[in-house]
Scaffold this motif. Structure first.
Motif, PDB file in Angstrom:
ATOM      1  N   ILE A   1       0.818  -1.316   0.048  1.00  0.00           N
ATOM      2  CA  ILE A   1       0.170  -0.080  -0.131  1.00  0.00           C
ATOM      3  C   ILE A   1       0.830   1.089   0.004  1.00  0.00           C
ATOM      4  O   ILE A   1       0.417   2.390  -0.502  1.00  0.00           O
ATOM      5  N   LYS A   2       1.869   1.120   0.799  1.00  0.00           N
ATOM      6  CA  LYS A   2       2.820   2.282   0.796  1.00  0.00           C
ATOM      7  C   LYS A   2       3.923   2.276  -0.194  1.00  0.00           C
ATOM      8  O   LYS A   2       5.006   2.968  -0.224  1.00  0.00           O
ATOM      9  N   HIS A   3       3.725   1.381  -1.354  1.00  0.00           N
ATOM     10  CA  HIS A   3       4.552   1.518  -2.306  1.00  0.00           C
ATOM     11  C   HIS A   3       6.041   0.812  -2.139  1.00  0.00           C
ATOM     12  O   HIS A   3       7.074   1.170  -2.812  1.00  0.00           O
ATOM     13  N   ALA A   4       6.050   0.185  -0.972  1.00  0.00           N
ATOM     14  CA  ALA A   4       7.305  -0.716  -0.668  1.00  0.00           C
ATOM     15  C   ALA A   4       7.067  -1.951  -1.436  1.00  0.00           C
ATOM     16  O   ALA A   4       6.046  -2.587  -1.439  1.00  0.00           O
ATOM     17  N   SER A   5       8.383  -2.628  -1.961  1.00  0.00           N
ATOM     18  CA  SER A   5       8.232  -4.012  -2.634  1.00  0.00           C
ATOM     19  C   SER A   5       8.211  -4.925  -1.559  1.00  0.00           C
ATOM     20  O   SER A   5       9.174  -4.905  -0.687  1.00  0.00           O
ATOM     21  N   PRO A   6       7.289  -5.648  -1.489  1.00  0.00           N
ATOM     22  CA  PRO A   6       7.169  -6.730  -0.417  1.00  0.00           C
ATOM     23  C   PRO A   6       8.587  -7.836  -0.437  1.00  0.00           C
ATOM     24  O   PRO A   6       9.002  -7.902   0.825  1.00  0.00           O
ATOM     25  N   THR A   7       8.769  -8.218  -1.511  1.00  0.00           N
ATOM     26  CA  THR A   7      10.132  -9.083  -1.379  1.00  0.00           C
ATOM     27  C   THR A   7      11.100  -8.160  -0.860  1.00  0.00           C
ATOM     28  O   THR A   7      12.111  -8.756  -0.073  1.00  0.00           O
ATOM     29  N   GLY A   8      11.409  -6.835  -1.245  1.00  0.00           N
ATOM     30  CA  GLY A   8      12.479  -6.240  -1.001  1.00  0.00           C
ATOM     31  C   GLY A   8      12.499  -5.992   0.589  1.00  0.00           C
ATOM     32  O   GLY A   8      13.482  -5.999   1.179  1.00  0.00           O
ATOM     33  N   VAL A   9      11.166  -5.792   1.241  1.00  0.00           N
ATOM     34  CA  VAL A   9      11.082  -5.484   2.498  1.00  0.00           C
ATOM     35  C   VAL A   9      11.575  -6.759   3.296  1.00  0.00           C
ATOM     36  O   VAL A   9      12.025  -6.818   4.437  1.00  0.00           O
ATOM     37  N   TYR A  10      10.924  -7.896   2.768  1.00  0.00           N
ATOM     38  CA  TYR A  10      11.110  -9.070   3.261  1.00  0.00           C
ATOM     39  C   TYR A  10      12.959  -9.442   3.398  1.00  0.00           C
ATOM     40  O   TYR A  10      13.371  -9.695   4.295  1.00  0.00           O
ATOM     41  N   SER A  11      13.417  -9.065   2.393  1.00  0.00           N
ATOM     42  CA  SER A  11      14.868  -9.300   2.270  1.00  0.00           C
ATOM     43  C   SER A  11      15.574  -8.585   3.257  1.00  0.00           C
ATOM     44  O   SER A  11      16.659  -8.908   3.870  1.00  0.00           O
TER      45      SER A  11
END
Lengths: 365, 303
Positions: free
Chosen positions: A54-64
């Motif tokens: 929702i906040k335009h962050a990439s989920p995979t990026g966030v998890y890594s």
């Protein structure tokens, strides 16, 4: 569960072929259950991914980023272990009273007063004592403070019937105001610049790292305490009394157990554990009282205790996991512009999963 | 306005922030469900109200959004507890955590934004009565609505058929079921509606009393609301007194400071929680016999 019922049906003739079939059936049930559990946690991870998206962050990026900060980064494992001291002891502070049927949501406040007592003793009282003695005084002070902070709600519950979940919660806010008062006025470090903070502990009161490693003594102490608590709960009359009182108060009373004493003692031990957690967090890593110094570790501990079903080893493992998640937020603000509290969403979802599954569990049991 | 009058007037306004969630929690508890997530419902309501008011310019839409935001969290709690049979206290705290995280992420851009706050309406006539006028009749519309809501909730619960069903659900769900109603649906409705009121309380906080949005701005007020319901022994009028008691304790802290009393701000900040705690202890004994049976069970036998 079904397996224990099996011997009560005396069908000797057919037993031999039936048992393997039953075991196979049982095994398949466990697998379905296992798959559902895994699936529910995968859904949690997806939901969290959706929230950051929702906040335009990439989920995979966030998890890594989270995995990097919690596991792979330089010194991050040590950091996770260090944080898990406060979270783990606060979680055990929930689990011990929970065994006796009491709800201690006051881990946060008990951590705070433990740190306050340790800081006060460390800075103003034990300065002259040789190392270990100073630590012991600080640890005892923290435990007593935590025990008082939990003991008052326990007495209010047993003597006056005031609900302990609510009173422990209210005491968290009072403890938080207390520490703010101390670090803004009487205990403020005169050389602390513009920041409100207490004077740092003198060097000799800090807990050292063990044998040249990066592992702080606080981690070892917390681990030993956790094992002691496991032993107390599993192998002593007191631990048994807790379970009986928690299981059925009326039955416990008729069996002649001192129900009130058992309940109060469980809260005192719980509070002392959290108080010790506050002291270890202070002397092992933070060195001084800061605004928001406990960073909701007490509440995270509550969630960890619930997810670990109040069984010491599971609780400690969950505390480690939650500590890793809590650490994982450090890069999110910097790289993705996400508020650090975003990990609270993940923690909440991870605990919501077993809540979601509780109906299934209750139907099987 | 002198100091006492000002403390009382501000106390009514900040007390209203507690009153809405407390009335909501009262309805939910009468149906047999404790919602410790009231704190989270307030946070969601506060942000939703602030965000919608800031973007549309209409505080009315903001209040409605606040109610919707609170209900949503309450619905999730009610679903987990009623349909999935989750532990009430744990689920409530999970909802709170969820709301803390979600509002911090979604509300980050509204921290620096300004919104058109709820208007202050001085009631003609009543507003010019000395003392009482300033204390009771010089506030925003949500305060006046709450004056009607308190007797309204009492009337609903104690004088209508639907209210009777809600109370019966809190006492003996099985009986309600035999009578041909669905206790689970009633509980979900009651808790969601109550959570909507908690959201309105959050709106009163963010676009009324404080007029800004910041992380974790509810600061435990939702938990206080739960405490108020317990010591008010599930009676709406007492809930009102309890909320104002907290409100006045909250307001007197800032008023004392404005009048140059040199007590540390944070010690004063702890006063409302201390007052709530003492009230809870003093009044609990009497109240317990009135507790809906399911609530007694939920509060004393978890884990």
């Amino acid at each position: 569960m079904t397996a224990t019922k099996q011997p009560t049906t005396p069908q000797r003739g057919v037993e031999a072929p039936a048992t393997p079939r039953l075991q196979a059936a049982l095994a398949s049930i466990e697998w379905t259950r296992f798959a559902i559990v895994v699936l529910s946690y995968v859904v949690c991870l997806c939901l969290f991914g959706a929230v950051v998206a929702i906040k335009h962050a990439s989920p995979t990026g966030v998890y890594s980023s989270m995995i990097h900060d919690a596991l792979l980064g330089d010194g991050s494992v040590v950091e996770v272990l260090t944080r898990s001291v406060a979270i783990g002891l606060a979680a055990l502070a929930v689990s011990v009273p929970a065994r006796a049927g009491l709800v201690n949501v006051g881990g946060e406040g008990q951590l705070i007063v433990g740190a306050v007592a340790a800081s006060g003793l460390g800075v103003y009282v034990v300065g002259g004592l040789p190392g270990p003695l100073g630590w012991i005084v600080m640890a005892l002070g923290g435990m007593v403070a935590g025990a008082i902070w939990a003991g008052v709600p326990a007495l209010l519950r047993t003597q006056l019937g005031a609900n302990e979940a609510v009173t422990t919660l209210l005491l968290n806010f009072i403890a938080n105001d207390l520490v703010l008062y101390l670090i803004y006025q009487p205990w403020r470090d005169p050389s602390g610049g513009g920041q409100p903070e207490s004077s740092p502990l003198p060097g000799r009161d800090l807990l050292p790292n063990v044998l040249g490693s990066q592992i702080n003594l606080a981690i070892i102490i917390a681990l030993v305490v956790a094992i002691v608590i496991w032993a107390l709960l599993a192998h002593t009359g007191w631990g048994f009394a807790l379970r009986v009182v928690g299981g059925n108060q009326e039955a416990a009373r008729r069996a002649g157990l001192p129900v009130t004493k058992v309940m109060v003692s469980s809260m005192l031990v719980g509070g002392a554990l959290a108080g010790l957690g506050g002291m270890l967090n202070l002397a092992g890593s933070q060195n001084q009282l800061l605004p928001g110094g406990t960073a909701t570790y007490g509440y995270i501990g509550f969630l960890a205790a619930f997810l670990g079903r109040h069984q010491p080893f599971k609780v400690v493992l969950t505390a480690l996991l939650f500590s890793a998640i809590a650490i994982g937020n450090s890069g999110l603000e910097l790289n993705y512009g996400l508020d650090g509290s975003v990990v609270d969403v993940l923690l909440a979802l991870l605990v919501a999963a077993p809540l979601w599954l509780s109906r299934r569990r209750k139907e099987i049991v | 306005m002198n100091g006492i009058e000002q403390a009382l007037a501000t106390g009514v306004e900040s007390g209203t922030v507690i009153l809405y969630p407390a009335l909501g929690e009262l309805i939910g508890q009468r149906s047999g469900i404790v919602n410790l997530g009231t704190e989270g419902c307030m946070l969601a309501g506060a942000l939703a109200a602030y965000a919608v008011t800031a973007s549309t310019g209409s505080p009315l839409l903001g209040v409605l959004a606040g109610a919707a935001g609170g209900s949503l969290i309450g619905l999730a709690h009610a679903y987990l507890v009623v349909r999935r049979r989750a532990d009430q206290l744990a689920s409530g705290l999970v909802m709170w955590f969820l709301a803390v995280g979600l509002t911090a992420v979604l509300g980050a851009s509204f921290v620096s934004e300004s919104a058109n706050p709820l208007p202050i309406w001085k009631i003609p006539g009543l507003g010019s009565i000395p003392w009482i006028g300033n204390i009771l009749f010089d506030h925003d519309p949500l305060v006046y609505i709450s004056y009607l809501l308190v007797p309204g909730v009492w009337w609903f619960l104690h004088r209508t058929r639907a209210g009777l069903v809600v109370r019966a659900t809190g006492e003996r769900p099985a009986v309600v079921s035999v009578a041909g109603r669905r206790p689970d649906v009633i509980q979900i409705l009651a808790v969601s509606f109550g959570a909507g009121l908690a959201g309105v309380g959050g709106a009163e906080l963010s676009i009324g009393y404080v007029d800004s949005w910041f992380d974790d701005m509810t600061n435990g007020y939702g938990f206080v609301a739960v405490a108020v319901v317990l010591f008010a022994a599930w009676r709406p009028l007492w809930v009102m007194f309890g909320s104002y008691l907290f409100g006045v304790a909250l307001a007197s802290a800032s008023v004392l400071q404005a009048h140059g009393v040199s007590v540390n701000q944070y010690l004063l900040d702890s006063l409302p929680y201390l007052v709530t705690l003492i009230a809870l202890v003093v009044f609990t004994r009497r109240g317990r016999s009135q507790a809906p049976e399911s609530i007694t069970a939920a509060l004393t036998n978890t884990s």
